[in-house]
Design an enzyme around this catalytic site. Structure first.
Site, short mmCIF file in Angstrom:
data_model
loop_
_atom_site.label_atom_id
_atom_site.label_comp_id
_atom_site.label_asym_id
_atom_site.label_seq_id
_atom_site.Cartn_x
_atom_site.Cartn_y
_atom_site.Cartn_z
N ILE A 71 0.84 -1.21 0.00
CA ILE A 71 0.00 0.00 0.00
C ILE A 71 0.87 1.25 0.00
O ILE A 71 0.61 2.21 -0.74
CB ILE A 71 -0.97 -0.01 1.20
CG1 ILE A 71 -1.94 -1.20 1.07
CG2 ILE A 71 -1.75 1.29 1.29
CD1 ILE A 71 -2.77 -1.49 2.31
N SER A 121 -4.21 2.89 8.09
CA SER A 121 -3.68 1.55 8.37
C SER A 121 -4.40 0.91 9.57
O SER A 121 -5.30 0.10 9.37
CB SER A 121 -2.18 1.60 8.60
OG SER A 121 -1.68 0.29 8.72
N ARG A 122 -4.01 1.30 10.77
CA ARG A 122 -4.70 0.79 11.96
C ARG A 122 -4.70 1.89 13.01
O ARG A 122 -3.70 2.59 13.19
CB ARG A 122 -3.98 -0.44 12.54
CG ARG A 122 -4.22 -1.73 11.77
CD ARG A 122 -5.66 -2.23 11.88
NE ARG A 122 -5.88 -3.47 11.15
CZ ARG A 122 -6.24 -3.57 9.87
NH1 ARG A 122 -6.47 -2.48 9.17
NH2 ARG A 122 -6.42 -4.75 9.31
N ASP A 144 -8.98 7.05 8.73
CA ASP A 144 -9.95 6.03 8.35
C ASP A 144 -10.07 4.97 9.43
O ASP A 144 -10.90 4.08 9.34
CB ASP A 144 -9.52 5.37 7.03
CG ASP A 144 -10.56 4.39 6.52
OD1 ASP A 144 -11.75 4.76 6.48
OD2 ASP A 144 -10.19 3.24 6.18
N GLU A 186 -12.07 1.82 17.64
CA GLU A 186 -13.16 1.77 16.65
C GLU A 186 -14.09 0.56 16.83
O GLU A 186 -15.24 0.59 16.41
CB GLU A 186 -12.61 1.77 15.23
CG GLU A 186 -11.86 0.50 14.83
CD GLU A 186 -11.27 0.57 13.42
OE1 GLU A 186 -10.60 1.57 13.09
OE2 GLU A 186 -11.47 -0.39 12.65
N HIS A 234 -13.28 3.12 8.58
CA HIS A 234 -12.55 1.96 8.05
C HIS A 234 -13.09 1.50 6.70
O HIS A 234 -13.45 0.34 6.52
CB HIS A 234 -12.61 0.81 9.08
CG HIS A 234 -11.41 -0.07 9.02
ND1 HIS A 234 -10.73 -0.51 10.11
CD2 HIS A 234 -10.75 -0.61 7.96
CE1 HIS A 234 -9.72 -1.28 9.76
NE2 HIS A 234 -9.70 -1.35 8.45
N GLN A 235 -13.15 2.44 5.77
CA GLN A 235 -13.71 2.11 4.46
C GLN A 235 -12.68 2.13 3.34
O GLN A 235 -13.03 1.97 2.17
CB GLN A 235 -14.85 3.08 4.11
CG GLN A 235 -14.38 4.50 3.77
CD GLN A 235 -15.51 5.42 3.33
OE1 GLN A 235 -16.19 6.00 4.18
NE2 GLN A 235 -15.73 5.55 2.03
N ALA A 236 -11.39 2.30 3.70
CA ALA A 236 -10.38 2.45 2.65
C ALA A 236 -10.35 1.26 1.69
O ALA A 236 -10.16 1.42 0.49
CB ALA A 236 -9.00 2.66 3.28
N1 LIG Z 1 -8.07 0.89 6.20
C1 LIG Z 1 -8.18 -0.24 5.50
O1 LIG Z 1 -9.26 -0.52 4.97
C2 LIG Z 1 -6.98 -1.16 5.36
C3 LIG Z 1 -7.06 -2.19 4.40
C4 LIG Z 1 -5.95 -3.02 4.20
C5 LIG Z 1 -4.81 -2.87 4.96
N2 LIG Z 1 -4.78 -1.89 5.90
C6 LIG Z 1 -3.57 -1.74 6.73
O2 LIG Z 1 -2.46 -1.43 5.90
C7 LIG Z 1 -1.33 -2.11 6.40
C8 LIG Z 1 -0.28 -2.25 5.31
O3 LIG Z 1 -0.75 -3.16 4.33
P1 LIG Z 1 0.23 -3.65 3.15
O4 LIG Z 1 -0.58 -4.56 2.30
O5 LIG Z 1 0.92 -2.50 2.53
O6 LIG Z 1 1.28 -4.51 3.99
P2 LIG Z 1 2.78 -4.86 3.56
O7 LIG Z 1 3.14 -6.03 4.42
O8 LIG Z 1 2.90 -4.99 2.08
O9 LIG Z 1 3.61 -3.58 4.01
C9 LIG Z 1 3.87 -3.27 5.35
C10 LIG Z 1 5.22 -2.60 5.42
O10 LIG Z 1 5.46 -2.25 6.79
C11 LIG Z 1 6.81 -2.58 7.08
N3 LIG Z 1 6.92 -2.84 8.51
C12 LIG Z 1 6.40 -3.88 9.20
N4 LIG Z 1 6.72 -3.78 10.50
C13 LIG Z 1 7.46 -2.65 10.63
C14 LIG Z 1 8.09 -2.02 11.74
N5 LIG Z 1 8.00 -2.54 12.97
N6 LIG Z 1 8.77 -0.89 11.51
C15 LIG Z 1 8.85 -0.37 10.27
N7 LIG Z 1 8.28 -0.93 9.17
C16 LIG Z 1 7.59 -2.06 9.36
C17 LIG Z 1 7.13 -3.80 6.26
O11 LIG Z 1 8.54 -3.94 6.07
C18 LIG Z 1 6.38 -3.52 4.97
O12 LIG Z 1 7.17 -2.85 4.02
C19 LIG Z 1 -1.93 -3.43 6.93
O13 LIG Z 1 -1.09 -4.04 7.90
C20 LIG Z 1 -3.24 -3.01 7.51
O14 LIG Z 1 -3.05 -2.66 8.88
C21 LIG Z 1 -5.84 -1.04 6.11
#
Ligand SMILES: NC(=O)c1ccc[n+]([C@@H]2O[C@H](COP(=O)([O-])OP(=O)(O)OC[C@H]3O[C@@H](n4cnc5c(N)ncnc54)[C@H](O)[C@@H]3O)[C@@H](O)[C@H]2O)c1
Length: 332
Positions: free
Chosen positions: A154, A232-233, A257, A262, A294-296
């Site tokens: 992302i 993200s979270r 988001d 939540e 949380h609709q992203a």
């Molecule tokens: N709002 C939403 O609807 C929604 C939907 C999907 C995902 N998300 C969130 O987005 C996040 C990212 O998703 P993604 O698919 O890009 O995941 P991903 O695994 O491809 O990318 C996560 C990145 O974070 C880095 N990372 C992990 N732990 C770390 C730390 N302790 N310090 C620094 N960097 C760290 C990893 O190296 C990686 O590059 C998910 O974990 C989820 O929480 C939100």
């Protein structure tokens, strides 16, 4: 076999039923899985859960005692599941390890642009035939600096859009993403990113090391006129500290988001009773803050991919196959 799916949104239901047709029956519930609703799962070998399910030890024990053997989580993040307890109870857990990162990255940008250009306030005004521009001034993004915390799938998609806007790119991650480096991203330490970025977007998962990644000190380190986006979270941001900074008049805009408390609010209609959460209630009163629930991820493309992968996870479980989506493998 009949699968029990918790937390199914109205638009999601026909897609879920269509995908499972010809494979397994699926019973869709709009309630989320928690201690109160877990007893409904008695007799269901496979239970599918959504992002705001609370799969704590008590819920997992109720599921296991009721005969559940597999949990098919319909999200990427799994911070809501106690995996150690699931393993101890012999519950297989699978998630959707990837789906359209564009859904979330494009939404993060939607929030960033909305707060920068005051879209919600402008739209509310024109509905009231108030056509003044006072208070609606935004800033060009070209030439400004985007700071991306977490440059995985992302974060990379977010970075590509930032590059399209002509922004300077700063990244922070435990691992460099060559595609982001190729776009001109400079990887820096967190302190420098916070101090230099005009727009900060969070894309790391919520784990112990990232809980309150943006705490009071991090917020103080940011530029007074920065934009902060969290898609993200919720637990990545110390929300009470954020409210303190907003009360002091800081930040051009904040787009959220996700919110750390939540669960029990987002995805539900609380309009009649109101909410007791004073932090959230205060947060939504700031004119430079936009909160969405949380609709992203919620695009037709992403939801279809989530459902297709969930079906595949269930088929793999039934056939005894392993896949990259499995967080806790089937007990042998
Ligand atoms: N709002 C939403 O609807 C929604 C939907 C999907 C995902 N998300 C969130 O987005 C996040 C990212 O998703 P993604 O698919 O890009 O995941 P991903 O695994 O491809 O990318 C996560 C990145 O974070 C880095 N990372 C992990 N732990 C770390 C730390 N302790 N310090 C620094 N960097 C760290 C990893 O190296 C990686 O590059 C998910 O974990 C989820 O929480 C939100």
């Amino acid at each position: 076999m009949e699968i029990l799916a918790f937390g199914v949104q109205a638009d999601e239901r026909p897609l879920l039923e269509k995908a499972f047709a010809g494979h397994h029956d699926v019973r869709c519930l709009d309630v989320f899985l928690d201690e109160d609703t877990a007893p409904i799962a008695v007799g269901y070998e496979v239970v599918s859960t959504s992002v705001n399910a609370d799969l704590n030890h008590r819920v997992l024990e109720i599921l296991a005692a009721g005969g559940t053997r597999m949990i098919a989580q319909r999200s990427t993040g799994f911070n809501n599941i106690d995996l150690k307890v699931a393993e101890r109870l012999g519950l297989t857990v699978a998630r959707v390890s990837s789906y359209s990162p564009y859904s979330v990255a494009e939404f993060a940008w939607t929030l960033a642009l909305a707060v920068n250009r005051r879209i919600v306030r402008a739209s509310n005004r024109t509905r009231d035939f108030d056509f003044r521009l006072d208070g609606l001034m935004g800033r060009d993004l070209r030439g400004r600096t985007a700071g991306v915390l977490g440059t995985g799938r992302i974060g990379e998609a977010f970075t590509r859009i930032a590059h399209g806007f002509g922004m300077n790119l700063l990244g922070w991650d435990v691992a460099r993403n060559p595609a982001c480096v190729e776009l001109g991203m400079e990887y820096v330490d967190k302190d420098r990113l916070l101090a230099e970025a005009d727009l900060i977007s969070l894309h790391v998962p919520l784990v112990e090391a990232t809980h309150h990644l943006v705490d009071a000190a991090a917020l103080r380190a940011m530029k007074d006129d920065a934009i902060l986006v969290n898609s993200s979270r919720g637990g990545l941001v110390d929300t009470e500290a954020l409210v303190t900074e907003l009360r002091a008049g800081r930040f051009t805009g904040v787009g959220l988001d996700v919110y750390e408390a939540e669960a029990g609010l987002f995805f539900l209609d609380k309009s009649l009773g109101g909410v007791e959460d004073d932090t959230l209630a205060r947060l939504v009163t700031f004119p430079n803050v936009v909160v969405t629930s949380h609709q992203a991820y919620y695009t037709a493309d992403a939801v279809r991919q989530i459902i297709d992968t969930t079906l595949q996870n269930v088929l793999d479980h039934v056939a005894g196959r392993h896949s990259e989506n499995v967080l806790v493998p089937r007990a042998s």
